[in-house]
Motif scaffolding. Structure first.
Motif, short mmCIF file in Angstrom:
data_model
loop_
_atom_site.label_atom_id
_atom_site.label_comp_id
_atom_site.label_asym_id
_atom_site.label_seq_id
_atom_site.Cartn_x
_atom_site.Cartn_y
_atom_site.Cartn_z
N LEU A 134 44.28 23.17 20.82
CA LEU A 134 43.83 24.55 20.70
C LEU A 134 42.31 24.64 20.83
N ILE A 135 41.60 23.79 20.07
CA ILE A 135 40.13 23.82 20.07
C ILE A 135 39.59 23.43 21.44
N VAL A 136 40.08 22.32 21.98
CA VAL A 136 39.60 21.86 23.29
C VAL A 136 39.90 22.91 24.36
N GLY A 137 41.08 23.53 24.27
CA GLY A 137 41.46 24.55 25.24
C GLY A 137 40.58 25.78 25.19
N ILE A 138 40.19 26.20 23.97
CA ILE A 138 39.32 27.37 23.83
C ILE A 138 37.92 27.06 24.36
N VAL A 139 37.35 25.95 23.91
CA VAL A 139 35.95 25.64 24.23
C VAL A 139 35.76 25.31 25.70
N ILE A 140 36.57 24.41 26.23
CA ILE A 140 36.40 24.02 27.63
C ILE A 140 37.07 25.07 28.51
N GLY A 141 36.42 26.17 28.63
CA GLY A 141 36.90 27.25 29.48
C GLY A 141 36.17 27.26 30.79
N ALA A 142 36.15 28.40 31.42
CA ALA A 142 35.53 28.52 32.74
C ALA A 142 34.02 28.43 32.70
N GLY A 143 33.42 28.53 31.51
CA GLY A 143 31.97 28.47 31.41
C GLY A 143 31.37 27.20 31.96
N ILE A 144 32.07 26.08 31.82
CA ILE A 144 31.53 24.80 32.30
C ILE A 144 31.43 24.77 33.82
N PHE A 145 32.08 25.71 34.50
CA PHE A 145 32.01 25.78 35.96
C PHE A 145 30.97 26.81 36.43
N ARG A 146 30.28 27.47 35.48
CA ARG A 146 29.30 28.48 35.86
C ARG A 146 27.94 28.26 35.19
N GLY A 182 37.49 41.22 23.30
CA GLY A 182 36.49 41.11 24.37
C GLY A 182 36.54 39.74 25.03
N SER A 183 36.77 38.70 24.22
CA SER A 183 36.88 37.35 24.77
C SER A 183 38.12 37.20 25.65
N VAL A 184 39.22 37.79 25.20
CA VAL A 184 40.44 37.75 26.00
C VAL A 184 40.21 38.44 27.35
N ALA A 185 39.57 39.62 27.31
CA ALA A 185 39.29 40.35 28.55
C ALA A 185 38.34 39.57 29.44
N LEU A 186 37.32 38.94 28.84
CA LEU A 186 36.36 38.14 29.61
C LEU A 186 37.06 37.01 30.36
N LEU A 187 37.91 36.28 29.65
CA LEU A 187 38.62 35.16 30.27
C LEU A 187 39.62 35.64 31.31
N ALA A 188 40.23 36.80 31.05
CA ALA A 188 41.16 37.37 32.03
C ALA A 188 40.43 37.75 33.31
N PHE A 189 39.19 38.25 33.18
CA PHE A 189 38.39 38.57 34.36
C PHE A 189 38.04 37.32 35.16
N ILE A 190 37.73 36.23 34.46
CA ILE A 190 37.43 34.97 35.17
C ILE A 190 38.65 34.53 35.97
N PHE A 191 39.82 34.59 35.33
CA PHE A 191 41.04 34.24 36.06
C PHE A 191 41.22 35.15 37.27
N GLY A 192 41.00 36.44 37.07
CA GLY A 192 41.16 37.38 38.18
C GLY A 192 40.20 37.13 39.32
N LEU A 204 25.05 26.49 24.16
CA LEU A 204 25.87 26.82 22.99
C LEU A 204 26.91 27.89 23.30
N LEU A 205 26.63 28.73 24.29
CA LEU A 205 27.66 29.66 24.75
C LEU A 205 28.84 28.89 25.32
N THR A 206 28.56 27.82 26.03
CA THR A 206 29.62 27.00 26.63
C THR A 206 30.41 26.24 25.56
N PHE A 207 29.76 25.91 24.44
CA PHE A 207 30.43 25.19 23.35
C PHE A 207 31.19 26.13 22.42
N GLY A 208 31.06 27.44 22.59
CA GLY A 208 31.64 28.39 21.65
C GLY A 208 33.15 28.35 21.59
#
Length: 449
Positions: A27-39, A112-122, A210-214
């Motif tokens: 759960l933790i690894v999945g939340i933190v390592i999101g699309a941010g590491i690619f941007r 807001g985080s859910v919407a943000l991640l959904a936009f990245i997927f989109g 730290l945004l990427t580690f959030g």
């Protein structure tokens, strides 16, 4: 009589220990390592004086996150509760601030985080197959609907989906790492130690890092559902931060070796540029799929944990009582999931009026997030004072130095998230003030509940 018994049973269901330590780590690894590491690494590179400083900032990010995790480990093991941050604030500062946090989480932070991640997927799914002018918004809405539906099916379904997505995400990151270390042309390696144009800004670089580690703090929301006991929350947090830091160091070393500092600093899609350099245009399709999987991974975990604090809000405050129902030990907080999904869909709909839904959601969530993160850090000191006799299976080492450092970091990021962002931040603060108004007009009722 049967109906009455059924209704009573529904109200008395509480979270059960259905999760193992590996579920929490995934759960933790999945939340933190999101699309941010690619941007975000390109932004860090633009504010780094050299390749050495670039890597140092990521090590510092891991260290700061570990300090925060140690603080959360004490809170989560001493006061395990499905409410997570909400419950810590409740115990430390009372019902009014707890209500305000729960309001912020359901209306700003988590949705807001859910919407943000959904936009990245989109955005990235649209690169593979476009659905027209509003392709990203359509994909984002579809993401919210499907992942919310999966989590409504039950706790185990959500956790199982998380483990699958996290495994695919880590596998995809390995592809990028291999590209940087073994397939990038040698000509790009020669500039790996070259510094970008300016001297860089350590403070701004750390904001992005730290945004990427959030997201690691989300473990607190499942502390009451851990099958192996609350002591494992501390080890799960520490292991997760170590895994994340190692993965980030490896992928950033791959970026550095494949593109160099100048190449990273000038890139708007750092992973895509590396994959194109290594595999041609086919690499761009591959990275689009990879980032889409990363976004799905984080979105699913965010939906899973977000419903827990919404449940706590409804459980403790009559005005939101509909959210405080745990349907059964296996199904979880269905009403909270539905409410969260609806609000996230409303935020996604803003994409119909804004060209960059991702940036808007970052601005919308950041100031409120760091304000309450600071408040949780202060709660550690408060709870040490008012509940000295509470059993603490884990205590923060080097107290009070490490918690003070954590609070100062949160304070700086709160300042930065207001100063360096645009109108979206003001909208988020405005929504928080709506919660203040609800609190003001209903404070007597809230205090009595």
């Amino acid at each position: 009589m049967t109906t009455v018994k059924k209704n009573v049973a529904e109200r008395t269901h509480t979270p059960k220990p259905n999760l193992q330590a590996i579920d929490v780590i995934a759960l933790i690894v999945g939340i933190v390592i999101g699309a941010g590491i690619f941007r975000i690494p390109s932004l860090v590179a633009a504010n780094s004086a050299s390749g050495f400083h670039f890597i140092l900032y990521w090590i510092m990010g891991g260290a700061v996150s570990l300090i925060g995790a140690l603080c959360y480990a004490e809170l989560a093991t001493t006061f395990p509760n499905t409410g997570g941050d909400y419950y810590f604030i409740l115990r430390a500062f009372g019902r009014r601030l707890a209500f305000l946090f729960a309001w912020a989480r359901i209306s700003i932070i988590q949705t807001g985080s859910v919407a943000l991640l959904a936009f990245i997927f989109g955005d990235y799914a649209s690169q593979v197959f476009s659905l027209g002018d509003y392709s990203s918004v359509i994909y984002a809405a579809f993401t919210v609907l499907v992942l919310t539906g999966i989590n409504i099916l039950g706790v185990k379904a959500g956790a199982y989906t998380q483990k699958i997505l996290t495994s695919l995400e880590v596998l995809g990151i390995l592809v990028v790492v291999l590209a940087g270390f073994f397939f990038a042309p040698s000509s790009s390696i020669e500039v790996a130690d070259a510094a970008p144009g300016g001297g860089g800004s350590t403070g701004l670089a750390m904001v992005f890092v730290l945004l990427t580690f959030g997201g690691w703090n989300e473990a607190a929301y499942v502390s009451a559902e851990l099958r192996s006991g609350r002591k494992l929350i501390a080890s799960s947090l520490i292991i997760s931060i170590v895994i994340i830091t190692v993965i980030y160091l490896i992928i950033n070393l791959a970026y550095l070796r494949g593109l160099g500092m100048q190449g990273m600093a000038s890139s708007d899609a750092i992973a895509g540029d590396l994959m194109r350099l290594s595999f041609g245009e086919g690499g761009m399709v591959l990275i689009s799929i990879l980032v889409a999987i990363a976004a799905l991974t984080s979105a699913n975990a965010t939906i899973f944990t977000g419903a827990r604090s919404n449940y706590a809000l409804g459980r403790d405050f009559a005005i939101f009582s509909i959210l405080g129902k745990w349907k059964s030990p296996s199904l979880g907080p269905v009403n909270s999931l539905l409410a969260q999904g609806l609000i996230a869909l409303l935020l996604v709909s803003l994409g119909l009026f804004s060209r960059d839904g991702f940036e808007t959601m970052v601005e919308y969530t950041a100031p409120v997030f760091w304000f309450f993160f600071l408040l949780v850090g202060l709660a550690l000191f408060r709870l040490r004072k008012i509940a000295p006799a509470a059993e603490r299976p884990f205590r923060v080492p080097l107290y009070p130095f490490l918690p003070v450092l954590f609070c100062l970091t949160c304070l700086y990021l709160l300042y930065s998230s207001i100063v360096y962002t645009g109108w979206g931040a003001m909208v988020g603060i405005g929504v928080l003030l709506v919660g203040v108004m609800i609190l003001y007009f209903n404070k007597k009722g809230i205090d009595r509940e």
